[in-house]
Design a protein around this motif. Structure first.
Motif, PDB file in Angstrom:
ATOM      1  N   TYR A 267      -8.719  96.518  57.765  1.00 58.58           N
ATOM      2  CA  TYR A 267      -9.899  97.232  57.311  1.00 58.58           C
ATOM      3  C   TYR A 267     -10.676  97.888  58.435  1.00 58.58           C
ATOM      4  N   GLY A 268      -9.956  98.263  59.479  1.00 54.93           N
ATOM      5  CA  GLY A 268     -10.543  99.170  60.448  1.00 54.93           C
ATOM      6  C   GLY A 268     -11.410  98.529  61.510  1.00 54.93           C
ATOM      7  N   VAL A 314     -17.805  91.827  57.218  1.00 53.96           N
ATOM      8  CA  VAL A 314     -17.766  92.895  56.228  1.00 53.96           C
ATOM      9  C   VAL A 314     -17.490  94.212  56.956  1.00 53.96           C
ATOM     10  N   THR A 315     -16.500  94.933  56.450  1.00 52.59           N
ATOM     11  CA  THR A 315     -16.114  96.181  57.120  1.00 52.59           C
ATOM     12  C   THR A 315     -15.996  97.289  56.079  1.00 52.59           C
ATOM     13  N   ILE A 403     -15.339  98.906  50.829  1.00 50.66           N
ATOM     14  CA  ILE A 403     -16.030  97.845  51.556  1.00 50.66           C
ATOM     15  C   ILE A 403     -15.174  96.591  51.398  1.00 50.66           C
ATOM     16  N   ALA A 404     -14.831  95.951  52.504  1.00 52.34           N
ATOM     17  CA  ALA A 404     -14.029  94.736  52.414  1.00 52.34           C
ATOM     18  C   ALA A 404     -14.816  93.566  52.977  1.00 52.34           C
ATOM     19  N   VAL A 405     -14.877  92.497  52.205  1.00 47.48           N
ATOM     20  CA  VAL A 405     -15.512  91.269  52.677  1.00 47.48           C
ATOM     21  C   VAL A 405     -14.368  90.295  52.959  1.00 47.48           C
ATOM     22  N   ILE A 443     -12.313  90.393  49.427  1.00 47.06           N
ATOM     23  CA  ILE A 443     -12.743  91.088  48.209  1.00 47.06           C
ATOM     24  C   ILE A 443     -13.044  92.523  48.613  1.00 47.06           C
ATOM     25  N   SER A 444     -12.430  93.465  47.935  1.00 52.29           N
ATOM     26  CA  SER A 444     -12.657  94.865  48.283  1.00 52.29           C
ATOM     27  C   SER A 444     -13.381  95.573  47.153  1.00 52.29           C
TER      28      SER A 444
END
Ligand code: ASP
Ligand code: MG
Length: 465
Positions: A267-268, A314-315, A403-405, A443-444
């Protein structure tokens, strides 16, 4: 402990930085067996690897004198650092070595100009020179700081296949060769300084491991030497819980699991690439990210242990397109998902996220924005008949941010998704789509690009990460 440690280009980009590296090496050597892996010098006004590659390309365009301007600058940059850190006699030897390497390069550029062709094999000779120069410089600087240090070219240690420019290590051969060479040095309390990025085929032809490959070199050596830990010295204290430009209160995480690191890289987040550290993950060797310019900070440790906490970071991935395929006839239409994703694959796009509600009326997935048009064209061709039959009625494309947690502690902990959704609701952020794999590591959420930053901040706040 046995520690293999890598210093990236900026960590070795100036005399002041290299002085810091020498200090770290001396202190680590008090307690540990130490192997250093170094990148090419990366100074803001002279990025060695980029400069070498540009010269090789100029040679291929017919400029037989392609290195004439850069060779003296590279020599000066290395010798300036050496003058500040190494003994006069080491400086003299280093200068002879560097001059002969740069002479070789200018001969090579003449040959390339005559041939008018730059093969990947010749490019590897060019691009790997920065590491070879720098390992010699760093070893001299370490000797200047009192260590018994020795520069080694990884062409003698890392055996690869012959995919020039993107070679893969042959681990058994590498293990044999690297151990035979390095073990006696370590037992003798010497400090090997090894070039990152490069290797050689079984026949001894130099190769490179791909851009940014020094991290990979370090992992390979850490794995074959059965290191107790592998340290990556960078310019940050460790892995952060969010992008500090977005979230000023972002924190350095103390501990991450391998899988959390993998999720974050995906996720970057600017952490290690999963492929790069695969040799270490396979052998369960702990990894530490540390700050060259703040060595008192313990950094982030990444290991097989899950650690504590639920959501950890978070990203956001920006510049994404969400493609939705929908229609009343998709309910129970066997094979439609396979055909959709087959079409996307044929278009050469990579799915970043997939979601389908159980009503089966639509499937949505996200791809990089630059790949969306090709994916949609391929989908229209694939689904032409379904459109005529009105089974499929629309293909929609919207711009979005994912958004990925991330955090493996989310697994089996109820209420995490509720908290995420609650925090976004409070912040007035609308959620367009959601995906959570059953590993529950991640979770995305898909949101509008204009709401991405606020979404990251709101989630970070609600978990006070
Ligand atoms: N010097 C190489 C590059 O710039 C390898 C590295 O820095 O990791 O790609
Ligand atoms: Mg680099």
């Amino acid at each position: 402990m046995r520690v293999v440690m890598k210093f990236g280009g900026t960590s070795v980009g100036s005399a002041a930085a290299i002085r810091q590296v020498a200090k770290i090496a001396v202190e680590s050597h008090h307690e540990h067996e130490v192997v250093l892996v170094v990148s090419a010098m990366n100074a803001p006004d002279l990025r060695t690897t980029d400069t070498l590659i540009a010269a090789a390309k100029a040679a291929a365009e017919g400029d037989g004198d392609a290195t004439a301007e850069v060779a003296p600058r590279l020599l000066a940059m290395h010798m300036e650092a050496a003058a500040a850190l190494a003994t006069p006699s080491d400086c003299a030897t280093l200068e002879v070595d560097l001059r002969s390497m740069l002479d070789y390069l200018s001969n090579l550029s003449r040959s390339i100009a005559i041939l008018g062709e730059l093969t990947p094999r010749a490019l590897d000779l060019f691009s790997g020179l920065g590491e070879r120069m720098n390992a010699r410089l760093i070893a001299a600087a370490l000797r200047g700081a009192g260590l018994d240090a020795l520069a080694l070219d990884a062409t003698e240690l890392i055996v690869t296949d012959d995919r020039f420019g993107m070679a893969t290590p042959l681990m058994n051969e590498t293990r044999e060769q690297a151990r035979a060479c390095l073990q006696p040095l370590l037992i003798g309390r010497q400090v090997p300084v090894v070039t990152g990025f490069i290797g050689a085929t079984k026949a001894g032809v130099p190769t490179t491991l791909g851009r940014g490959g020094s991290d990979y070199s370090c992992s390979i050596l850490g794995a074959v030497l059965d290191a107790d830990e592998v340290w990556f010295w960078k310019e940050v204290d460790g892995v952060l819980s969010a992008n500090p430009k977005l979230v000023p209160e972002a924190r350095t995480m103390e501990r991450l699991s391998y899988s959390e690191m993998g999720e974050m890289a995906y996720y970057g987040a600017n952490v290690l690439h999963p492929k790069t550290v695969q040799p270490l993950v396979q052998r369960r060797i702990p990894i530490r990210i540390r700050n060259t310019f703040n060595p008192a900070h313990p950094g982030t440790i990444i290991s097989a242990e899950p650690g504590s906490g639920t959501a950890k970071a978070v990203t956001a991935i920006k510049d994404v397109s969400l493609i939705t395929v929908g229609g009343p006839g998709m309910l129970g239409l066997t094979g439609v998902a396979a055909r959709i994703f087959g079409a996307v694959a044929r278009a050469g796009s990579n799915n970043l996220l997939i979601s389908q509600a159980s009503s089966e009326q639509s499937v949505c997935f996200a791809v990089a924005r630059t790949e969306a048009a090709a994916a949609v064209a391929e989908l229209r061709a694939e689904l032409a008949n379904d459109f005529s039959a009105h089974d499929v009625e629309h293909i929609g494309v919207i711009e979005c941010t994912i958004i990925a947690v991330v955090g493996s502690g989310m697994r089996g902990t109820p209420g995490i998704a509720g908290r995420i959704f609650g925090s976004l609701g409070d912040a007035g952020v609308n959620i367009i789509a959601v995906a959570q794999g059953s590993t529950e590591n991640n979770i995305s959420l898909v949101v509008a690009p204009s709401e991405g930053d606020e979404a990251v901040r709101a989630i970070h706040r609600s978990f006070s990460l």
